[in-house]
Enzyme design. Structure first.
Site, short mmCIF file in Angstrom:
data_model
loop_
_atom_site.label_atom_id
_atom_site.label_comp_id
_atom_site.label_asym_id
_atom_site.label_seq_id
_atom_site.Cartn_x
_atom_site.Cartn_y
_atom_site.Cartn_z
CG ASP A 153 -41.66 24.39 4.01
OD1 ASP A 153 -40.97 24.88 3.10
OD2 ASP A 153 -41.16 23.93 5.05
CG ASP A 188 -38.17 32.47 3.38
OD1 ASP A 188 -37.53 33.49 3.07
OD2 ASP A 188 -37.63 31.45 3.83
CG ASN A 202 -32.59 23.92 2.14
OD1 ASN A 202 -31.40 23.70 2.26
ND2 ASN A 202 -33.08 25.16 2.10
CE LYS A 210 -37.23 29.65 6.80
NZ LYS A 210 -38.10 29.81 5.65
#
Length: 657
Positions: free
Chosen positions: A322, A344, A498, A250
């Site tokens: 995450d 995010d 994803n 990222k």
């Protein structure tokens, strides 16, 4: 000004120490002697004025020109041509082993003499282009994406400037390697592939020493931190400390996409253990071999981390990445009112999804006002799904008059929620279900039975949009997709999970089931199917979060925002939708070309910064006074943003005495 609402003593101590920071650099005329001391670095507001005089107010006209604006460019000031120069406190092998400064064989003969490099390098000096060609010659022979990831990591550990130049100039090719989907495989094998640490590792065993750990990082100034606890990495589950690979990826996109200087970004991981027994039983696993902390013990670790980083770097942006759903929203709500932070997975995904919907409406010949008439089915009610649903509700509520506040806002929000149908692993969520969280209850249906399967919901509702945020691969089966094809002429299908293995369907499956009529966007990349609609080839869009988060971060830094507000994220999403090229809409292309990511991030940063100013959450600083910030126009802010963007270019080095 924003009222401080600090609810935790540890955070209060850190936040009270916030101060304004400056981005500065040293400059030497070409004619200066190597031994001469460099002149004082100009303040950013002075460089901003100089940049404005040189660049003018209009945006750069071409893709190539966009890469010429930044700290690496030469300037003419006072009749002398100036070149940005680095003052280093290292020499010899210490310099060659530092990837922040190492240029490899590019060091000039004079630099080799004054920096103690003579004889430590082969005698030939190699150009930047020659180094690129040398790397690509080896890189292009490799067909495995994981092996390519390893070669890029190796280059990053040797020469950051060359690495970011190659990434920036080949972003479409390399982004899927350094980010999803390849980074997922790299995270799974992180302990096996581990060679050299990158970032800071905050162990639960060291919680009392977190402030000292931050001071072990060599950079005095850090602008962006991406942190994870590795509990839900890209839909791959609990990977523990190995999730730091996503943080590194990222931040690579922050540097390549937004121009944040690589020396001012920091990947971090909170190692609170792992519930992955396979990892705990693996002798190669480099993290703590213990079950995850939960409850107050877990929150104590996160609080200590936030306090430590904001005490050391009071103006940095912290991006959460995450975290498992049951912690992600809790932590976002815990810190977002007091810190410059966002998640995010929740907010970035939501912004990209909203941008995709708004651009898809343009492709259908509609306007953004038509969002209020969409019927949207969500497959996935976790933190990401709830984040997207919340932002779409906000966008619809504003169009229904909710922006005025008061009773109108409440009525508009309730009306917008009626357009949402939320489905989890147990089927449609209805008000009759017991024990569901408040945020899900707000979207629960009172007009349909609880637990209806996805295909049945599609047949009954006849939705115009199908969103996938479940993390469960292939749940958009042929029955569901064919039902979408029957629900409206051109359905919008967005499997956003994803990595690729967890996507709800592929582009090929969606287009085949709808005879090429759908508008498609996914979280992971898919090839364009060999099909046509209305005589034009169909497009498999990728709604990659990298379209949004680099620009949001850059805009927050440009305005020195104190928080990342919902309005700032909505402004970013709308700007991203506007940037979808008009000529591609007829094909169903709803996102701009990823090769223009630097320009995309710049334009998003401008609207985010201006929104922060309007909302009263911008504090000035970084070389600009509050009064000047308040009076900035869009063109002024665009020039300020450009002046802050770093470019991957070698600079002459002089050694600090």
């Amino acid at each position: 000004s924003r009222r401080a609402r600090v609810r935790r003593p540890a955070m209060a101590a850190a936040l009270a120490s916030r101060r304004c920071l400056r981005w500065t650099r040293c400059a030497l005329p070409f004619s200066s002697s190597a031994a001469a001391p460099p002149p004082a670095a100009p303040a950013l507001d002075e460089k901003y004025d100089a940049a404005k005089a040189v660049a003018g107010a209009s945006p750069p006209p071409s893709h190539a020109d966009r890469h010429r604006h930044g700290l690496a460019t030469t300037e003419r000031a006072g009749g002398l041509l100036r070149l940005s120069t680095e003052v280093v406190d290292k020499r010899g092998t210490d310099l060659l082993h530092d990837p922040w400064y190492n240029k490899g064989m590019h060091f000039s003969q004079r630099e080799r003499d004054r920096l103690g490099l003579r004889g430590l390098l082969p005698p030939r000096q190699m150009s930047f282009e020659g180094q690129e060609r040398r790397f690509r010659n080896d890189f292009d022979k490799t067909t495995s994406q994981l092996q390519r990831w390893k070669k890029l990591r190796s280059l990053l550990e040797r020469n950051e400037t060359l690495y970011y130049k190659i990434v920036s100039e080949n972003i479409k090719e390399i982004a899927p390697i350094i980010y999803t989907p390849t980074v997922g495989e790299a995270c799974v094998r992180y302990s096996e592939l581990f060679r050299r640490p990158r970032g800071l590792y905050f162990s639960a065993h060291d919680v009392d020493d977190f402030p000292a750990i931050t001071h072990n990082w060599p950079a005095e100034d850090v602008d962006v931190i991406v942190v994870t606890d590795g509990s839900r990495v890209l839909g791959l589950g609990d990977l523990g400390i190995q999730g730091i690979g996503v943080c590194i990826g990222k931040l690579d996109l922050y540097v390549a996409g937004a121009g944040i200087p690589p020396s001012r970004v920091l990947p971090c991981v909170l190692d609170v253990g792992t519930n992955n027994e396979e990892l705990r039983n693996d002798w190669k696993y480099v993290g703590l071999h213990q079950p995850r902390l939960e409850g107050d013990a877990y929150l104590r670790v996160v609080d200590a981390f936030m306090a430590a980083v904001y005490n050391r770097w009071p103006n940095c942006l912290v991006q959460f990445e995450d975290f498992q759903p049951r912690h992600a929203l809790t932590l976002l709500n815990r810190y977002r009112a007091d810190c410059l932070t966002f998640n995010d997975d929740i907010q970035g995904t939501a912004g990209v999804a909203l941008a995709g919907v708004l651009a898809a409406l343009r492709a259908l010949g509609q306007t953004s006002d038509d969002i209020i008439s969409q019927r949207i089915v969500f497959a996935g009610a976790g933190s990401a799904g709830m984040g997207v649903a919340s932002m779409l509700v906000q966008a619809m509520a504003q169009r229904l008059g909710g922006g005025k506040g008061g009773k109108e806002a409440g009525a508009a929000t309730r009306a917008a929620r009626r357009n949402i149908y939320l489905i989890d692993q147990d089927g449609l969520i209805a008000t009759s279900r017991e024990g569901i969280p408040d945020e899900q209850m707000q979207l629960a249906r009172d007009d349909m039975e609880d637990g209806l399967p996805l295909a049945e919901v599609i047949r009954r509702v006849r939705p115009t949009i199908l969103m996938g945020l479940s993390g469960a691969g292939k749940i958009f089966d042929a029955e569901c997709l064919e039902a979408m094809g029957e629900s409206c002429e051109r359905p919008i299908i967005m499997p956003m999970s994803n990595p690729t293995s967890r996507a709800e369907c592929s582009a090929e499956e969606a287009f085949r089931a709808t005879d090429g009529r759908c508008i498609f966007a996914s979280g992971s990349p898919f090839p364009d199917p060999q099909m046509e609609y209305n005589g034009q080839p169909v497009v498999a869009n990728q709604g990659n979060n990298m379209y949004l988060f680099p620009g949001v971060g850059l805009g927050a830094l440009a305005s020195n925002a104190q928080i990342v507000s919902d309005a700032m994220l909505l402004a970013a999403a709308r700007k991203l939708a506007e940037l979808a090229p008009e000529e591609g809409l007829s094909q169903g292309r709803i996102f701009p070309h990823i090769e223009d990511i630097r320009y995309i991030s710049q334009e998003i940063a401008v609207v985010v910064a201006l929104c922060a100013i309007r909302e009263g959450v911008a504090a000035g600083g970084r070389g600009l006074k509050d009064l000047a910030l308040q009076s900035m126009t869009e063109d002024d802010m665009r020039l300020r943003v450009r002046s802050m963007q770093w470019e991957p270019a070698y600079r002459p080095f002089v050694q600090k005495e």
